[in-house]
Design a protein around this motif. Sequence first.
Motif, PDB file in Angstrom:
ATOM      1  N   ALA A   1      18.477  -5.171 -31.229  1.00 16.01           N
ATOM      2  CA  ALA A   1      18.007  -5.939 -29.794  1.00 16.01           C
ATOM      3  C   ALA A   1      16.628  -6.543 -29.821  1.00 16.01           C
ATOM      4  O   ALA A   1      15.798  -6.509 -28.891  1.00 16.01           O
ATOM      5  N   SER A   2      16.295  -6.817 -31.052  1.00 16.84           N
ATOM      6  CA  SER A   2      14.969  -7.744 -31.311  1.00 16.84           C
ATOM      7  C   SER A   2      13.743  -7.135 -30.489  1.00 16.84           C
ATOM      8  O   SER A   2      13.549  -6.103 -30.847  1.00 16.84           O
ATOM      9  N   HIS A   3      13.303  -7.775 -29.525  1.00 18.21           N
ATOM     10  CA  HIS A   3      11.988  -7.306 -28.805  1.00 18.21           C
ATOM     11  C   HIS A   3      11.928  -6.367 -27.709  1.00 18.21           C
ATOM     12  O   HIS A   3      11.318  -5.722 -27.111  1.00 18.21           O
TER      13      HIS A   3
ATOM     14  N   VAL B   1      23.738  -7.183 -30.376  1.00 19.87           N
ATOM     15  CA  VAL B   1      24.389  -7.595 -31.629  1.00 19.87           C
ATOM     16  C   VAL B   1      24.351  -9.167 -31.618  1.00 19.87           C
ATOM     17  O   VAL B   1      24.198 -10.026 -30.607  1.00 19.87           O
ATOM     18  N   LYS B   2      24.181  -9.785 -32.846  1.00 16.37           N
ATOM     19  CA  LYS B   2      23.959 -11.229 -33.228  1.00 16.37           C
ATOM     20  C   LYS B   2      24.974 -11.510 -34.027  1.00 16.37           C
ATOM     21  O   LYS B   2      24.876 -10.783 -35.216  1.00 16.37           O
ATOM     22  N   LEU B   3      25.878 -12.686 -34.017  1.00 18.51           N
ATOM     23  CA  LEU B   3      26.821 -12.909 -34.883  1.00 18.51           C
ATOM     24  C   LEU B   3      26.307 -14.373 -35.852  1.00 18.51           C
ATOM     25  O   LEU B   3      25.546 -15.139 -34.944  1.00 18.51           O
TER      26      LEU B   3
ATOM     27  N   PHE C   1       4.725  -9.310 -35.427  1.00 17.46           N
ATOM     28  CA  PHE C   1       6.322  -9.834 -35.800  1.00 17.46           C
ATOM     29  C   PHE C   1       7.048  -9.165 -34.398  1.00 17.46           C
ATOM     30  O   PHE C   1       6.395  -8.207 -34.001  1.00 17.46           O
ATOM     31  N   ASP C   2       8.454  -9.475 -34.287  1.00 18.39           N
ATOM     32  CA  ASP C   2       8.937  -8.972 -33.146  1.00 18.39           C
ATOM     33  C   ASP C   2       9.628  -7.851 -33.751  1.00 18.39           C
ATOM     34  O   ASP C   2       9.815  -7.647 -35.042  1.00 18.39           O
ATOM     35  N   GLY C   3      10.454  -7.093 -33.063  1.00 15.82           N
ATOM     36  CA  GLY C   3      11.348  -6.137 -33.577  1.00 15.82           C
ATOM     37  C   GLY C   3      12.595  -6.177 -34.727  1.00 15.82           C
ATOM     38  O   GLY C   3      12.863  -5.246 -35.091  1.00 15.82           O
TER      39      GLY C   3
ATOM     40  N   ASP D   1      12.026 -11.946 -36.529  1.00 16.37           N
ATOM     41  CA  ASP D   1      12.521 -13.345 -36.275  1.00 16.37           C
ATOM     42  C   ASP D   1      11.527 -14.220 -35.799  1.00 16.37           C
ATOM     43  O   ASP D   1      11.807 -15.511 -35.320  1.00 16.37           O
ATOM     44  N   ARG D   2      10.375 -13.455 -35.082  1.00 20.08           N
ATOM     45  CA  ARG D   2       9.467 -14.146 -34.440  1.00 20.08           C
ATOM     46  C   ARG D   2       7.954 -13.818 -34.897  1.00 20.08           C
ATOM     47  O   ARG D   2       7.882 -12.680 -35.445  1.00 20.08           O
ATOM     48  N   ILE D   3       7.015 -14.851 -34.771  1.00 18.55           N
ATOM     49  CA  ILE D   3       5.633 -14.183 -35.420  1.00 18.55           C
ATOM     50  C   ILE D   3       4.761 -15.179 -34.358  1.00 18.55           C
ATOM     51  O   ILE D   3       4.821 -16.178 -33.908  1.00 18.55           O
TER      52      ILE D   3
HETATM   53 MG    MG Z   1      13.851 -11.288 -32.468  1.00 14.11          MG
END
Ligand code: MG
Length: 542
Positions: free
Chosen positions: A63-65, A73-75, A275-277, A280-282
């Motif tokens: 669940a990312s951030h 969930v990401k496909l 970074f995020d959780g 995929d982000r910075i």
């Molecule tokens: Mg993310």
Amino acid sequence: MDFATIVKLSAQHAKPAGLILQYGTAGFRTKAEHLDHVMYRMGLLAVLRSKQTTSTIGVMVTASHNPEEDNGVKLVDPLGEMLAAAWEEYATSLANAEEQDLATVLRDISQKESVSLQQDAFVAVGRDTRPSSENLSQAVIDGVTAFGAQYHDYGLVTTPQLHYIVCCRNTKEQYGTSTVKGYYQKLSKAFTELRKQASSYGDSPRVVKVDGANGIGALKLKEMQPYLQKECLIELFHDGTTGKLNCACGADFVKVQQKPPRGIKMQPNEKFCSFDGDADRIVYYYVDSSSQFHLLDGDKIATLISTFIKELLVKVGLSLKMAVIQTAYANGSSTRYLEETMKVPVYCTKTGVKHLHHKAQESDIGVYFEANGHGTVLFSKTAEETIRQLAKREMDAEKKKAAKMLENTIDLINQTVGDAISDMLIIEAILVLKKLTVQQWDAVYTDLPNRQLKVKVADRRVIDTTDAERRVVTPPGLQENIDELVKKYRLSRAFVRPSGTEDVVRVYAEADTQGNADALAHEVSLAVFHLAGGIGEPPKPL
Ligand code: MG
Ligand code: 16G
């Protein structure tokens, strides 16, 4: 095919009757305890998609951030892109089907998409460090095996690592070796080569202090460190050994709060990133000598990277078409700088990586970044081949060096999706090569003061937007209202859009001063509250 086994096994991952979940901007995301059935079913959906595309499909449990209690969930589609938009609808109907309707929904999807059910299928599964992720990824695997398909559980990986692995598997390893080790080797080799081209560090500090958001990014960066040797000195904090995931730390916290993560001491001239959780982000940041905090977000990153690439293209004499893709959240100053000073075409798309990624594919070189720090660079097949050919050719030493640098840049970038680790390494390499301090990078242009707010409304779907979310179509009168408010301030701009991940309407405003940006954001929030069915107390001034 008979779906009886699938339905029978589904009883172990039964859907709470009546629970309805929406597929958000990047997949399902909610409290972890509501997701067991969704995971089982996304395992099933991944199998269908794999059969249809005759490729490996990825399923990432994260669940990312979001807070640690959430999950999602990401496909991942065959070339490492996000799931095709047409399939989001199937994901929603599958996730929300009552148990007795499961077989019908599966049959409908198979028919609509002409899925050959006899086809083999393979699913790559990954997960982040949330306490709930292990069981939830097991639910995905249960779905895959119930369908009689094959899988590989890659265990703890960052989201971009899973995207990379899926792409490698589907390109017969042309993109790289389909393991986490392969990822470290590919990136570290490109980084080391690129770094070698710099004669000295200049004033650019070697150390970068990395906030791992107490998540998977920290874990994986630690694993990668031995590959980076002494080229990049990384000091990790919020590395997950004590603190809670995304709690007062991480890229989203820093970007939204416009302040450093909790519990760190920052000295002037030190260079930080978060970074995020799911890594995929910075975003980067520093404090100046008067202790003022400065954020270098996705817009600054896009500018740094696109300027670097453009300069190299000029050096080698290639006229490849390069563009920068942003969203409405991009700071007006960044767009102006790119268009007017850098003479790079800039396009604006709707929020969400899939939109930017898609648009970036139209150029030879598409640099895309959301202001929140998610982004990457896409090189078309032609661009990549042209650059690789050129790097092999005998020519003037300076030109050859530039061509090699372009080639290493291609290899260092994770082209499948935004990747905090890969982005950090490319930024670190550029700062050294251009002998830039983080302050010098920041000084390239000055951000317009801005403010983001949220408004709670009864039903955020009443807000419909157009022009890449920059203008409102409904409710009537709201856009006219915003236009009038914007006219009151200098260098101002404002827009509103329904969030794709939270039950709120988001408001963005920028203007010549922070006070004006705050005032405009507040006035626009009030307009939303009154015209779009606000609930609770009206927004208060900041
Ligand atoms: Mg993310
Ligand atoms: C998701 C998106 C991100 C977007 C954000 C917007 C992906 C991988 N992630 O996190 O790109 O900026 O949603 O959230 O697409 P919002 O709709 O709540 O503003």
